[in-house]
Each structure stands twice: as structure tokens, then as C-alpha cells.
Design an enzyme around this catalytic site. Structure first.
Site, PDB file in Angstrom:
ATOM      1  N   ARG A 120      21.746   9.320   5.551  1.00 18.96           N
ATOM      2  CA  ARG A 120      21.942  10.834   5.557  1.00 18.96           C
ATOM      3  C   ARG A 120      23.186  11.526   4.786  1.00 18.96           C
ATOM      4  O   ARG A 120      23.178  12.491   4.165  1.00 18.96           O
ATOM      5  CB  ARG A 120      22.296  11.562   7.060  1.00 18.96           C
ATOM      6  N   ARG A 155      41.064  25.434 -10.211  1.00 19.74           N
ATOM      7  CA  ARG A 155      40.013  26.278  -9.208  1.00 19.74           C
ATOM      8  C   ARG A 155      39.006  26.983 -10.443  1.00 19.74           C
ATOM      9  O   ARG A 155      39.503  27.577 -11.399  1.00 19.74           O
ATOM     10  CB  ARG A 155      40.815  27.345  -8.653  1.00 19.74           C
ATOM     11  N   LYS A 205      36.106  37.055   3.157  1.00 20.23           N
ATOM     12  CA  LYS A 205      36.261  36.266   1.942  1.00 20.23           C
ATOM     13  C   LYS A 205      36.614  34.733   2.356  1.00 20.23           C
ATOM     14  O   LYS A 205      37.802  34.258   2.076  1.00 20.23           O
ATOM     15  CB  LYS A 205      37.219  37.072   1.201  1.00 20.23           C
ATOM     16  N   HIS A 247      34.953  28.288 -10.143  1.00 18.49           N
ATOM     17  CA  HIS A 247      33.550  28.216  -9.261  1.00 18.49           C
ATOM     18  C   HIS A 247      32.617  26.972  -9.950  1.00 18.49           C
ATOM     19  O   HIS A 247      31.729  26.310  -9.268  1.00 18.49           O
ATOM     20  CB  HIS A 247      32.814  29.446  -9.295  1.00 18.49           C
ATOM     21  N   TYR A 253      30.273  15.324   4.774  1.00 18.68           N
ATOM     22  CA  TYR A 253      30.852  14.407   5.599  1.00 18.68           C
ATOM     23  C   TYR A 253      29.983  13.771   6.633  1.00 18.68           C
ATOM     24  O   TYR A 253      28.546  14.387   6.557  1.00 18.68           O
ATOM     25  CB  TYR A 253      32.088  14.841   6.327  1.00 18.68           C
ATOM     26  N   GLU A 311      24.426  40.307  -4.113  1.00 18.90           N
ATOM     27  CA  GLU A 311      25.671  40.365  -4.946  1.00 18.90           C
ATOM     28  C   GLU A 311      25.588  38.850  -5.936  1.00 18.90           C
ATOM     29  O   GLU A 311      24.696  38.150  -5.571  1.00 18.90           O
ATOM     30  CB  GLU A 311      26.949  40.436  -4.142  1.00 18.90           C
TER      31      GLU A 311
HETATM   32  N1  PDD Z   1      35.452  37.048  -6.139  1.00 17.38           N
HETATM   33  N2  PDD Z   1      31.506  39.267  -4.062  1.00 17.38           N
HETATM   34  C1  PDD Z   1      31.976  37.863  -3.965  1.00 17.38           C
HETATM   35  C2  PDD Z   1      30.939  36.835  -3.519  1.00 17.38           C
HETATM   36  C3  PDD Z   1      33.401  37.634  -4.699  1.00 17.38           C
HETATM   37  O1  PDD Z   1      33.614  36.431  -4.446  1.00 17.38           O
HETATM   38  C4  PDD Z   1      33.997  38.601  -5.222  1.00 17.38           C
HETATM   39  C5  PDD Z   1      35.356  38.442  -5.855  1.00 17.38           C
HETATM   40  C6  PDD Z   1      33.726  39.930  -5.207  1.00 17.38           C
HETATM   41  C7  PDD Z   1      34.211  41.224  -5.740  1.00 17.38           C
HETATM   42  O2  PDD Z   1      35.294  41.428  -4.955  1.00 17.38           O
HETATM   43  P1  PDD Z   1      36.645  42.038  -5.624  1.00 17.38           P
HETATM   44  O3  PDD Z   1      36.290  43.201  -6.281  1.00 17.38           O
HETATM   45  O4  PDD Z   1      37.538  42.657  -4.374  1.00 17.38           O
HETATM   46  O5  PDD Z   1      37.614  41.167  -6.241  1.00 17.38           O
HETATM   47  C8  PDD Z   1      32.228  40.254  -4.725  1.00 17.38           C
HETATM   48  C9  PDD Z   1      36.915  36.713  -6.805  1.00 17.38           C
HETATM   49  C10 PDD Z   1      37.226  37.430  -7.909  1.00 17.38           C
HETATM   50  C11 PDD Z   1      36.650  35.287  -6.544  1.00 17.38           C
HETATM   51  O6  PDD Z   1      36.345  34.449  -5.941  1.00 17.38           O
HETATM   52  O7  PDD Z   1      37.386  34.580  -7.812  1.00 17.38           O
END
Ligand code: PDD
Length: 281
Positions: A52, A100, A147, A102, A33, A180
Site C-alpha cells: 500500500r 518553496r 489557505k 509548487h 505514510y 481556480e
Molecule cells: N497562492 N487560489 C489559490 C489556490 C491560491 O493558492 C492563491 C494564492 C490564490 C490567490 O490568492 P491571493 O490573491 O490572496 O494571493 C487563489 C499563493 C500566491 C501561493 O500559494 O503561493
């Protein structure tokens, strides 16, 4: 005079401008934005703001050139239509609407929003007396244990991984510690022991991760609490990802290194069996 919105090609009342729940801006903060102010009909430093905005779009890999969006025309027309003496203009571009996932599709139509409101008047007493500030730790983009929906770094990382022929990307700290994957936790098997990054603010405390650690305890797999470095990951005997969606997914290649013989390893298979046995059905 009323506040005004611009939404995907037309000016309207802000109350009429509603976005889809599948808009990636809402789902992933997959958007950028800009804020510009205007004095009378004159937007201030518009060229700099639009440059920008362009840079922000490039940084998030959002190419809007096929969509012929004329931000300058939108801003100028909005200022005129809104008719305020001083206008505050927010422009926002999201990657668009997609069920949805990623990994974003390459052919999405960006959502373009602008709002035109009166520029807030700063209290003269604040200008006369000054204001106070407090210092805080810079935790912006930290707290991965929340999350949170601000997943822009995650979605950019998995898209880059896909483009380079990988299934997913794994985040590594500046000091080389594995954290992760973009939407899952990671485990490695080194010799007899199971390793996974410790709970910290740098990873999501996965529910599946916790459950797997309980399975490991049940089948008497020793845990190695030492940090998981990139070199340990690359030379591990087995590697797997865990999440609610994946449960346990074996990883057989890390960067250019094949893990063991390139097939899911025996402990991964045992842990997965133990995992599946514990499911309600
Ligand atoms: N993702 N790390 C990240 C960055 C996550 O987004 C997730 C889960 C996990 C694993 O968490 P859990 O075992 O509680 O599902 C670790 C979900 C599945 C998603 O964003 O679709």
C-alpha cells in the site's frame, strides 16, 4: 525502553530527528505514510502495508527506486532496537527538501522517517461496552477557502500541466464549472463583462481577486455573475489569473484553444494598469 526514530538512514532519539522547514512534507503535505503494528518481533501484514505504501508513492508520482530504500529492513531493525512487546510503527516518505515552489524538481532526495513506539493499549472498558460515533458530512479535501498547507492535489496538478506543456492547471468541478488555478484565481472576459467564479468553499477567496473586482467597479466594467463553464472559458475573449505573486497574468491558451488572437486582451491590460496604479509605490 525508549521511543525510537529512523531518519534518512540512521536510527536515533526522536528528539534528534528534525526536518528542514523546506521539506515538502511540511510545506505542502507532499508525502505519504503507513502504520504497521508488530507483535514481538513480527510485524503484522507487513507485505500488505508495504504494497500500500508503494501504491501511495505511485499515486503521488514519487519514484523512490533510485534511492534503494529497504522499508522491510528498516521496520525489522527498528522493532528489534526498540524492544517493545508490541510496537506501533509509523513510516513517512516526503518528496524531500526544496526551496518553496509548487512545482517539484525531479531529482529530489526523499525524506524517510519512521517512529517506533509502544502500541497503545485500548481501554478494556471500551471493548466491553463499545463506543459511540456521530455522522458528519464528508468534507475531507474540501474547504478550499482555507489557505491550508495540504496542497498535494495542487502540486500534482501543476506538475502534470507542466509536463504537458502548459503553464498551470485550472480545477474544474464534476459538473464542469471552472474553479481556480493551482495557486491563483481565474477571470474571463466574455463580451463586455468580467466573469470569475463566485466565492464558495471550492476556491480560495483571493485578496487579489477582491481587489481586481474593486478595480473593475471603478472603471465601470460590468460583472457577469453566471457560472464560468469550461466552454465559456475556452471561448472567452480574454482570460487571466490573479494572485499576490502574479497580480494579473494573462492567459492566451486554454486546453487546445487559443484565446482571441493569442495576445493579452485590452480589458486585462486596463485592469492591470488600474491594479498597478493602486499599489503603494
Ligand atoms: N497562492 N487560489 C489559490 C489556490 C491560491 O493558492 C492563491 C494564492 C490564490 C490567490 O490568492 P491571493 O490573491 O490572496 O494571493 C487563489 C499563493 C500566491 C501561493 O500559494 O503561493
Amino acid at each position: 525502553m525508549q521511543e525510537l526514530a529512523y531518519f534518512n538512514g540512521r536510527f536515533c532519539d526522536p528528539a534528534e530527528a528534525t526536518i528542514s522547514i523546506n521539506d515538502r512534507g511540511f510545506q505542502y503535505a507532499d508525502s505519504v505514510y503507513e502504520v504497521v503494528v508488530a507483535f514481538g518481533a513480527q510485524p503484522f501484514c507487513l507485505a500488505e502495508h508495504l504494497a500500500r505504501l508503494q501504491r501511495s508513492l505511485e499515486l503521488i508520482d514519487l519514484d523512490i527506486t533510485p534511492h534503494n530504500i529497504n522499508f522491510e529492513a528498516i521496520v525489522r531493525e527498528g522493532i528489534e532496537r526498540a524492544g517493545f512487546d508490541r510496537t506501533m510503527i509509523y513510516i513517512q516518505v516526503t518528496r524531500g527538501v526544496q526551496p518553496r515552489a509548487h512545482v517539484y524538481a525531479d531529482d529530489l532526495v526523499p525524506t524517510v522517517i519512521a517512529t517506533f513506539r509502544p502500541k497503545p493499549v485500548i481501554d478494556p472498558a471500551m471493548r466491553a461496552n463499545g463506543v459511540s460515533v456521530v455522522t458528519v458530512d464528508d468534507t475531507r479535501r474540501a474547504h478550499c477557502e482555507a489557505k491550508a498547507t495540504s496542497l498535494l492535489p495542487n502540486i500534482l496538478a501543476i506538475k502534470k500541466a507542466k509536463r504537458e506543456g502548459f503553464h498551470d492547471a485550472v480545477f474544474v468541478s464534476p459538473s464542469g464549472q471552472v474553479r481556480e488555478a493551482t495557486s491563483s484565481n481565474i477571470f474571463a472576459v466574455c463580451g463586455p463583462a468580467l466573469l470569475t467564479p463566485a466565492r464558495s468553499s471550492s476556491i480560495l477567496h483571493g485578496i487579489t481577486r477582491k481587489y481586481i473586482l474593486q478595480c473593475a467597479k471603478r472603471i465601470e466594467v460590468p460583472l457577469d455573475q453566471s457560472p464560468l463553464t469550461v466552454s465559456k472559458l475556452e471561448s472567452a475573449d480574454e482570460v487571466f489569473l490573479s494572485s499576490s505573486v502574479l497580480d494579473i497574468l494573462p492567459v492566451t491558451r486554454v486546453n487546445d484553444k487559443t484565446i482571441a488572437d493569442g495576445k493579452p486582451g485590452p480589458l486585462t491590460t486596463r485592469l492591470h494598469k488600474c491594479f498597478l496604479e493602486g499599489l503603494p509605490v
